[in-house]
Design an enzyme around this catalytic site. Sequence first.
Site, PDB file in Angstrom:
ATOM      1  N   GLU A   9      39.838  40.058  32.175  1.00 36.19           N
ATOM      2  CA  GLU A   9      41.266  40.144  32.464  1.00 36.19           C
ATOM      3  C   GLU A   9      41.934  38.798  32.669  1.00 36.19           C
ATOM      4  OE1 GLU A   9      42.322  43.179  35.433  1.00 36.19           O
ATOM      5  OE2 GLU A   9      40.344  44.013  35.104  1.00 36.19           O
ATOM      6  N   ASP A  84      37.822  44.427  35.276  1.00 38.65           N
ATOM      7  CA  ASP A  84      37.378  44.699  36.652  1.00 38.65           C
ATOM      8  C   ASP A  84      36.754  46.092  36.788  1.00 38.65           C
ATOM      9  OD1 ASP A  84      38.153  42.231  37.489  1.00 38.65           O
ATOM     10  OD2 ASP A  84      40.002  42.871  38.460  1.00 38.65           O
ATOM     11  N   ASP A  86      37.009  48.878  38.343  1.00 37.61           N
ATOM     12  CA  ASP A  86      37.749  49.916  39.069  1.00 37.61           C
ATOM     13  C   ASP A  86      38.577  50.718  38.062  1.00 37.61           C
ATOM     14  OD1 ASP A  86      39.804  48.200  38.390  1.00 37.61           O
ATOM     15  OD2 ASP A  86      40.169  47.509  40.428  1.00 37.61           O
ATOM     16  N   GLU A  88      41.752  50.712  37.365  1.00 34.36           N
ATOM     17  CA  GLU A  88      42.687  49.882  36.607  1.00 34.36           C
ATOM     18  C   GLU A  88      41.941  49.126  35.512  1.00 34.36           C
ATOM     19  OE1 GLU A  88      46.811  49.584  36.600  1.00 34.36           O
ATOM     20  OE2 GLU A  88      45.573  50.536  38.126  1.00 34.36           O
ATOM     21  N   TYR A 298      33.135  41.867  44.423  1.00 33.73           N
ATOM     22  CA  TYR A 298      34.434  42.438  44.063  1.00 33.73           C
ATOM     23  C   TYR A 298      35.233  42.809  45.302  1.00 33.73           C
ATOM     24  CZ  TYR A 298      37.857  45.004  41.331  1.00 33.73           C
ATOM     25  OH  TYR A 298      39.028  45.424  40.745  1.00 33.73           O
ATOM     26  N   ARG A 300      37.965  44.734  45.753  1.00 34.53           N
ATOM     27  CA  ARG A 300      38.644  46.026  45.929  1.00 34.53           C
ATOM     28  C   ARG A 300      37.579  47.097  46.118  1.00 34.53           C
ATOM     29  NH1 ARG A 300      41.809  43.756  41.586  1.00 34.53           N
ATOM     30  NH2 ARG A 300      43.768  42.958  42.435  1.00 34.53           N
ATOM     31  N   HIS A 344      31.464  50.348  44.761  1.00 39.22           N
ATOM     32  CA  HIS A 344      31.044  48.949  44.865  1.00 39.22           C
ATOM     33  C   HIS A 344      30.506  48.659  46.250  1.00 39.22           C
ATOM     34  CE1 HIS A 344      33.356  48.644  41.230  1.00 39.22           C
ATOM     35  NE2 HIS A 344      34.433  49.042  41.868  1.00 39.22           N
TER      36      HIS A 344
END
Length: 716
Positions: A9, A84, A86, A88, A298, A300, A344
């Site tokens: 990203e 990433d 997740d 998103e 990570y 989040r 995670h």
Amino acid sequence: MKKSLVIVESPAKAKTLNKYLGKDFNVMASIGHVMDLPKSKLGVDIKGGFVPAYETIKGKGKEKVIAEIKKAGKEAETVYLASDPDREGEAIAQHIYEILGGEKAKKKIYRVLFNEITEKAVKEAIAHPSAIDKNKVDAQQARRVLDRLVGYQVSPLLWKKVRYGLSAGRVQSVAVRLICDREREIRKFVPREYWSVIAEFEGFGARLVKKDGEKLEINDEKSAFAILDELKGKKFSVSDVEKKERKRNPLPPFITSKLQQDGVNKLSFSAKKTMMLAQQLYEGVELGAEGPTGLITYMRTDSVRVSAEAQASARAFITEKYGKAYVPSSPNVFKSKKSAQDAHEAIRPASMEYTPERVKPHLSKDQWRLYELIWKRFLASQMTPAVLDQTAVGIEAGRYLFQANGAVVKFPGFTVLYEEEEEEKVEKLPQLKKGDSLKPGAVTPNQHFTQPPPRYTEATLVKELEENGIGRPSTYASIISTIQDREYVSKEKAKLGPTELGFLVTDMLVESFPEILDAAFTARMEEELDEVEDGSMDWRKVMEEFYGPFSQSLEKAQGGMRDIKKEEVPTDLVCPKCGKPMIIKWGRKGNFLACTGYPDCKTTSDFTTDESGKVKPVERVAETTGDMCQACGKPMLVKTGRFGRFLACSDYPNCKTTKPYPTDVVCSKCGKPMIIRLGKKGKFLACSGYPDCKNTSNFTIDESGKVKPVEKIAET
């Protein structure tokens, strides 16, 4: 041999991966999303099953990025989608997959995930790729469509009935409601008086707690002084000494919400800034000759789970640095809350090799402060408990009982490294035994008043959102930022309070869309999105269950919602210029007095109301800076427009000269005054020497109103 293509990203992440993957790989950055719903229309086929009409993003150089990804994709034999880990990130991977040709592409396209950007984790992920998780994509798509349906259908109502440019959000509006509800609690709160009586002895104090064996409440001054009279001449003696050993266990490592809370409480960062810094530490920072290195896992996550390898590494470090006494017999394991997705690990250092001292020279001040906080919290989580000898002493005086509490640290355990500021501070007591006579130095009555509930800070609002299941770790920072940008909420001395606009919009939305503004309903929606992710619920069913009641409320609101623009409240006041009646109207900055002779008479005024509710005009005093108009020589006045403060000629409308509002800040590059400007991301300081000098800076305003520049944080 063709190179394999890896798509991430951000450029920072790409740079770090390049270091680990070497010459056989081409690493590119998508710079976030490559596809989204159109800005100019709803972009959701409601009747056709809520199908979203995604399109490639245009502008901001996206066309070039997408073209480069397509070209590189054609040349590569294998493509790894490494966005990433997740929802998103999964959606971004899916959209890149589609622009590369999807199933029609004659190449292998894989999904790779890593919780930390270290050489081992990256190479392990490339060696064991997987497929895109369709359930995660559906969960993100459901959230995106839900938010679009609410935002693009409720916001125009607010434009029509309040003012253009307002927005309503499925989650942000609930957050504003929490702040409004808290403010109403504060305003209706009636303080209650109570008193305490403290006896001071040598080296410690004791509080009066009981009378005749019953808990004692002292409600007024008369009662407090009556007790003092009764205590005169009474002998004070120790009636009970209770000692017990107490253990204080370490806290688990950070999850996203707790990191944001400590970022606010311990470091005075906003939730947004905390997440920006954490993203930089995750994606990789330059460590001199070592190059870009990912320092944390990570950022989040809502799980407190830690890998066995990380536990072992921490235990070895603690043994070497602090000794075996600080390492528990088995690794500390923490239980995640029931609603945690547990995808995670907790937020922790990627390697014990990179101590805060070692990386400090290579990090910005704020990056280092956050990294040190994460480091200490994680390491402390794998240490032994602190052991305290806690003592409670009862002291009798006639019919009354005083109590003193104290503690002595027997073994510091994890507190040698990490201490919670809110931990109750207890004093050390002298050696006392039952029957000891004591002589008070003074017995003092103290008046107190109960306090209203406190206003939310960013930290306590994150905690409230988390406890109510509103939003997810990845959304808290953007929610808090958005409600301030929309001017529904203002922050003063770190406290969040609703603006008049925030109250108005919230009340209107609660009346017309009670379900959307209900915290429990919003939390249930989050649970359903989780069920979509784990495959137990179809995302279209979520949409159908939501949209039926919502569309009915929407239809009713079209005609039934208050029309603030048309509301006019009569007053007893008359216009000082033309003598016509004055009315209360709503404008961009709230209610104001306006002449009914408009447009022939444009007189307006601020107003206040007295205790009886009578409206009184407030005279506006023109603020000046001493500047004179360059065009006509008349004084320049300070005005406020949609872009903030500016200077305008006092001879308006004859002279329409304006110029930016100056500050006391001088440019660090050329020495010219800095001025406040408004850009796409909000207000910022810019050099008045532009275009010769293009220096800019973020800024804050202190309690006295003084503008202060702040260090730029690169957003990734």
